[in-house]
Design an enzyme around this catalytic site. Sequence first.
Site, mmCIF file in Angstrom:
data_model
loop_
_atom_site.group_PDB
_atom_site.id
_atom_site.type_symbol
_atom_site.label_atom_id
_atom_site.label_comp_id
_atom_site.label_asym_id
_atom_site.label_seq_id
_atom_site.Cartn_x
_atom_site.Cartn_y
_atom_site.Cartn_z
ATOM 1 N N GLU A 30 0.762 -0.872 -0.103
ATOM 2 C CA GLU A 30 0.392 0.255 0.231
ATOM 3 C C GLU A 30 1.045 0.918 -0.020
ATOM 4 O OE1 GLU A 30 -3.860 1.740 2.218
ATOM 5 O OE2 GLU A 30 -2.233 -0.065 3.534
ATOM 6 N N ASP B 171 8.732 5.391 -7.086
ATOM 7 C CA ASP B 171 7.390 6.191 -7.473
ATOM 8 C C ASP B 171 6.927 7.921 -8.008
ATOM 9 O OD1 ASP B 171 4.688 6.512 -6.197
ATOM 10 O OD2 ASP B 171 4.794 7.413 -4.417
ATOM 11 N N GLY C 23 -0.851 8.016 -18.928
ATOM 12 C CA GLY C 23 -0.945 9.306 -18.072
ATOM 13 C C GLY C 23 -0.975 10.614 -18.686
ATOM 14 N N ASP D 257 0.548 12.334 -19.925
ATOM 15 C CA ASP D 257 1.722 12.965 -21.603
ATOM 16 C C ASP D 257 1.170 13.785 -22.015
ATOM 17 O OD1 ASP D 257 4.226 12.207 -20.330
ATOM 18 O OD2 ASP D 257 4.306 10.025 -21.389
ATOM 19 N N LYS E 189 11.795 11.123 -24.942
ATOM 20 C CA LYS E 189 11.297 11.637 -23.418
ATOM 21 C C LYS E 189 12.184 10.839 -23.024
ATOM 22 C CE LYS E 189 7.895 9.892 -20.519
ATOM 23 N NZ LYS E 189 6.226 9.357 -20.337
ATOM 24 N N ARG F 153 12.595 9.967 -15.064
ATOM 25 C CA ARG F 153 11.880 8.789 -15.037
ATOM 26 C C ARG F 153 14.130 9.031 -15.784
ATOM 27 N NH1 ARG F 153 8.300 7.375 -16.669
ATOM 28 N NH2 ARG F 153 7.139 7.252 -14.775
HETATM 29 P P1 IMP Z 1 4.224 5.653 -10.686
HETATM 30 O O1 IMP Z 1 4.783 5.828 -9.514
HETATM 31 O O2 IMP Z 1 5.852 5.418 -12.136
HETATM 32 O O3 IMP Z 1 3.806 4.971 -11.481
HETATM 33 O O4 IMP Z 1 3.300 7.007 -11.403
HETATM 34 C C1 IMP Z 1 1.792 7.343 -10.859
HETATM 35 C C2 IMP Z 1 1.617 8.265 -11.746
HETATM 36 O O5 IMP Z 1 2.413 9.133 -12.306
HETATM 37 C C3 IMP Z 1 0.976 7.551 -13.289
HETATM 38 O O6 IMP Z 1 -0.232 6.715 -12.875
HETATM 39 C C4 IMP Z 1 1.306 8.390 -13.805
HETATM 40 O O7 IMP Z 1 -0.977 9.504 -13.978
HETATM 41 C C5 IMP Z 1 1.704 10.102 -13.313
HETATM 42 N N1 IMP Z 1 3.224 9.605 -14.137
HETATM 43 C C6 IMP Z 1 3.512 9.042 -13.457
HETATM 44 N N2 IMP Z 1 5.156 9.198 -14.536
HETATM 45 C C7 IMP Z 1 4.725 9.257 -15.692
HETATM 46 C C8 IMP Z 1 5.004 9.959 -16.358
HETATM 47 O O8 IMP Z 1 6.177 9.969 -17.423
HETATM 48 N N3 IMP Z 1 3.474 10.820 -17.761
HETATM 49 C C9 IMP Z 1 2.773 10.262 -17.790
HETATM 50 N N4 IMP Z 1 2.256 10.789 -16.054
HETATM 51 C C10 IMP Z 1 2.953 10.007 -15.553
#
Ligand code: IMP
Length: 203
Positions: free
Chosen positions: A44, A73, A157, A159, A179, A185
């Site tokens: 969680e 994250d 997401g 983007d 990207k 990232r």
């Molecule tokens: P995560 O922790 O990488 O899973 O990211 C959590 C959330 O942030 C994702 O579900 C997206 O909604 C948003 N997010 C994170 N990285 C990106 C990205 O590179 N492009 C678009 N949305 C992102």
Amino acid sequence: MNRKRLILSTGNSNKVEEIKYILKDLPIDVLSKDDLGFKDLEIEEDGKTLEENAIKKASILAKKVEDMVIADDSGLFVGYLNGAPGLHSARYAGDNSNDRANNIKLLNELKDVPLEKRDAYFRTVIALIGVDGKVTILTGECKGTIGFEPKGNKGFGYDPLFIVEGYDKTFGELGEEVKNKISHRAKALEKLREEIGKMVEDE
Ligand code: IMP
């Protein structure tokens, strides 16, 4: 000598492939938690920061293996919305929300807000836990602006709404190749590559 192993706390196959690609020149084996039979390990994400969530996910897995572990994250932080959706980026429009619903909610929250007040950034935090239990945090950020309508159909997401600083195009338009060089990232993973490179050298 046995090759070192790095275990990824994610089961997301896109992330696994991206991380494997970036670390491909290091003399380590990269495996996902699924490869080790921890597919059902759900953790969680109840921390108050990306750091807390990443450390929590990495620590729980690190207790189960004898290898280096990473967890990440990420989130989108919008200035006008005091940092929302931030930690809640994945579920911004509700528990069962999807990318489309999240984007619509974000556009609604920024309705009539002028371009100069639509600044935002993506942030990624990676927690690396060494075999000695030492925690190292690596971060990456990417600045931009939230557009007035979705543009481009690449990526995921937010983007299509995120206009990248210096490019005047959304990540949805720019596509993976660009990207993967400039994203939040990519920057955090580059620091991870350097850190693991040093660790392996020091042995
Ligand atoms: P995560 O922790 O990488 O899973 O990211 C959590 C959330 O942030 C994702 O579900 C997206 O909604 C948003 N997010 C994170 N990285 C990106 C990205 O590179 N492009 C678009 N949305 C992102």
